[in-house]
Design an enzyme around this catalytic site. Structure first.
Site, mmCIF file in Angstrom:
data_model
loop_
_atom_site.group_PDB
_atom_site.id
_atom_site.type_symbol
_atom_site.label_atom_id
_atom_site.label_comp_id
_atom_site.label_asym_id
_atom_site.label_seq_id
_atom_site.Cartn_x
_atom_site.Cartn_y
_atom_site.Cartn_z
ATOM 1 N N SER A 49 34.687 3.845 37.720
ATOM 2 C CA SER A 49 35.314 4.459 38.901
ATOM 3 C C SER A 49 36.023 3.352 39.681
ATOM 4 O O SER A 49 35.876 2.161 39.382
ATOM 5 C CB SER A 49 34.226 5.084 39.782
ATOM 6 O OG SER A 49 33.369 4.045 40.261
ATOM 7 N N ASP A 80 37.936 6.411 35.906
ATOM 8 C CA ASP A 80 37.392 7.681 36.402
ATOM 9 C C ASP A 80 37.854 7.927 37.838
ATOM 10 O O ASP A 80 37.777 7.054 38.679
ATOM 11 C CB ASP A 80 35.851 7.613 36.351
ATOM 12 C CG ASP A 80 35.202 8.951 36.601
ATOM 13 O OD1 ASP A 80 34.075 8.966 37.133
ATOM 14 O OD2 ASP A 80 35.828 9.994 36.300
ATOM 15 N N HIS A 81 38.378 9.125 38.085
ATOM 16 C CA HIS A 81 38.808 9.528 39.422
ATOM 17 C C HIS A 81 39.783 8.535 40.057
ATOM 18 O O HIS A 81 39.586 8.094 41.193
ATOM 19 C CB HIS A 81 37.605 9.738 40.343
ATOM 20 C CG HIS A 81 36.834 10.964 40.024
ATOM 21 N ND1 HIS A 81 37.326 12.238 40.236
ATOM 22 C CD2 HIS A 81 35.622 11.131 39.435
ATOM 23 C CE1 HIS A 81 36.430 13.131 39.829
ATOM 24 N NE2 HIS A 81 35.386 12.483 39.341
ATOM 25 N N GLU A 132 42.972 16.549 37.035
ATOM 26 C CA GLU A 132 41.996 17.574 37.436
ATOM 27 C C GLU A 132 42.712 18.687 38.179
ATOM 28 O O GLU A 132 43.588 18.444 39.005
ATOM 29 C CB GLU A 132 40.917 16.950 38.334
ATOM 30 C CG GLU A 132 39.817 17.933 38.752
ATOM 31 C CD GLU A 132 38.604 17.244 39.415
ATOM 32 O OE1 GLU A 132 38.319 16.081 39.081
ATOM 33 O OE2 GLU A 132 37.980 17.891 40.278
ATOM 34 N N HIS A 178 29.244 16.992 41.253
ATOM 35 C CA HIS A 178 28.745 15.620 41.098
ATOM 36 C C HIS A 178 27.388 15.457 41.768
ATOM 37 O O HIS A 178 27.030 16.215 42.665
ATOM 38 C CB HIS A 178 29.727 14.647 41.759
ATOM 39 C CG HIS A 178 30.999 14.498 40.996
ATOM 40 N ND1 HIS A 178 32.235 14.608 41.585
ATOM 41 C CD2 HIS A 178 31.238 14.272 39.696
ATOM 42 C CE1 HIS A 178 33.176 14.435 40.680
ATOM 43 N NE2 HIS A 178 32.601 14.217 39.510
ATOM 44 N N GLY A 179 26.655 14.451 41.309
ATOM 45 C CA GLY A 179 25.431 14.063 41.992
ATOM 46 C C GLY A 179 24.186 14.703 41.403
ATOM 47 O O GLY A 179 24.226 15.361 40.367
ATOM 48 N N HIS A 208 33.339 17.552 34.446
ATOM 49 C CA HIS A 208 32.738 16.530 35.316
ATOM 50 C C HIS A 208 31.368 17.031 35.759
ATOM 51 O O HIS A 208 30.960 18.143 35.442
ATOM 52 C CB HIS A 208 33.645 16.281 36.543
ATOM 53 C CG HIS A 208 34.824 15.410 36.223
ATOM 54 N ND1 HIS A 208 35.052 14.203 36.825
ATOM 55 C CD2 HIS A 208 35.828 15.578 35.331
ATOM 56 C CE1 HIS A 208 36.138 13.659 36.331
ATOM 57 N NE2 HIS A 208 36.644 14.475 35.419
ATOM 58 N N SER A 211 25.719 15.537 34.369
ATOM 59 C CA SER A 211 24.379 14.977 34.196
ATOM 60 C C SER A 211 23.365 16.105 34.133
ATOM 61 O O SER A 211 23.505 17.125 34.807
ATOM 62 C CB SER A 211 24.029 14.048 35.367
ATOM 63 O OG SER A 211 24.593 12.766 35.163
ATOM 64 N N THR A 254 25.165 10.153 37.039
ATOM 65 C CA THR A 254 23.871 10.264 37.737
ATOM 66 C C THR A 254 22.691 10.008 36.803
ATOM 67 O O THR A 254 21.744 9.312 37.177
ATOM 68 C CB THR A 254 23.758 11.652 38.403
ATOM 69 O OG1 THR A 254 24.769 11.755 39.411
ATOM 70 C CG2 THR A 254 22.398 11.854 39.038
#
Ligand SMILES: O=C(COP(=O)(O)O)N(O)CCCCO
Ligand code: NA
Ligand SMILES: [Zn+2]
Length: 305
Positions: A49, A80-81, A132, A178-179, A208, A211, A254
């Protein structure tokens, strides 16, 4: 060997398997990713990232490129991003072989314009590009996206977007975020939406927020002194299903954050007298390798290299 994102993702889409894109921030994470992929004969994407570039810079990018170039399986180094045209070009100058331009928080037209610019420049240098469309929930490092602002990708808009930009692979919002807290319990994955977009678009699709946040790792995190709420991730079977309908790149950060921290916490808790960094970072690498191996098996990329 170090290859572009397309070199890995076009076969993955055609072969209906997913390729994991793991975030790295140091040598041990990079080794866990690439050595495990080699052990399982699996292609893999190592991604950094903008935060990782700030943290490790060209030093870290060079570690990734060197291990990747000597690897016996295909490895891409992916931004990434990426948040701007400048950021994407900076990554290419650093030797990245794949870049994401994430302008999904801007209007459709601004997203098209920014993405088109990056695609033209990257393609001129033989680098493939991810963009995206749609808005995930969760926390995207620098942007907090409340559930209410998350909106899922519209299939027709996706076709217009890809035609207008020439982007190589597209990150779509299909219920992931995310997360470590992906919705209450099990995040809802809109499989019908993936199937519709996969029917309309032949390019690799990207998930995306993928995890799994395995309960066993969460428990070990707590048992070794970590504090975490009722964390939840995407279910293995939801990921498996998604790869059958066009998802070819699957982003995971994550799980490696949790796994590496578990490895470190367990050592420090069990051996308060320990201060050899190899005895602290080595176990982090081992726990990450276990988590990576599981993900590669879930995605079906084992034996594909
Ligand atoms: O989509 C992902 C990973 O999502 P996850 O948080 O599920 O690992 N990434 O793009 C990694 C960077 C986001 C911060 O984690
Ligand atoms: Na990405
Ligand atoms: Zn992401």
């Amino acid at each position: 060997m170090l290859v572009t994102g397309n070199d890995i993702l076009i076969p993955a889409r055609a072969g209906k398997y997913g390729v994991a894109a793991f975030n790295t921030n140091n040598m041990e994470i990079t080794q866990a990713i690439i050595h495990t992929a080699e052990k399982l004969r699996s292609p893999v994407i190592v991604q950094m990232s903008e935060g990782a570039i700030k943290y490790g810079g060209q030093d870290l990018a060079n570690i990734v490129k060197d291990i990747a170039s000597r690897a016996s399986v295909p490895v891409a180094l992916h931004l990434d991003h990426g948040s701007s045209y400048a950021s994407a070009l900076n990554a290419i100058r650093m030797g990245f072989t794949s870049v994401m331009i994430d302008a999904s928080h801007h209007s459709f037209d601004e997203n098209v314009a920014e993405t088109k610019k990056v695609v033209e420049a990257a393609h001129a240098m033989g680098i493939s590009v991810e963009a995206e469309l749609g808005r995930l929930g969760g926390i995207e490092e620098h942007i907090v996206v409340d559930e209410k602002d998350a909106f899922l990708t519209d299939p027709q808009e996706a076709v217009t977007f890809v035609d207008a930009t020439g982007v190589d692979y597209l990150a779509i919002a299909i219920g992931t975020s995310h997360g470590a807290y992906k919705g209450k319990g099990r995040p809802y994955i809109d499989q019908a939406r993936i199937e519709e977009i996969g029917r309309l678009l032949a390019i690799p699709l990207v998930a995306h927020g993928s995890s799994g946040v395995p309960a066993e790792i969460v428990q070990r995190f707590r048992d070794s002194g970590g504090e975490i709420g009722d964390a939840a991730g995407i279910a293995d079977e939801d990921l498996e299903k998604a790869t059958q309908h066009g998802i070819a790149k699957v982003n995971v950060d994550t799980d490696l954050r949790l796994a590496s921290t578990v490895g470190i916490r367990e050592v420090l808790k069990a051996s308060p007298k320990e201060f050899d960094p190899r005895k602290v970072f080595g176990p982090a690498r081992d726990v990450m390798a276990q988590v990576i191996e599981h993900k590669l098996r879930v995605l079906g990329s084992v034996g594909k290299a």
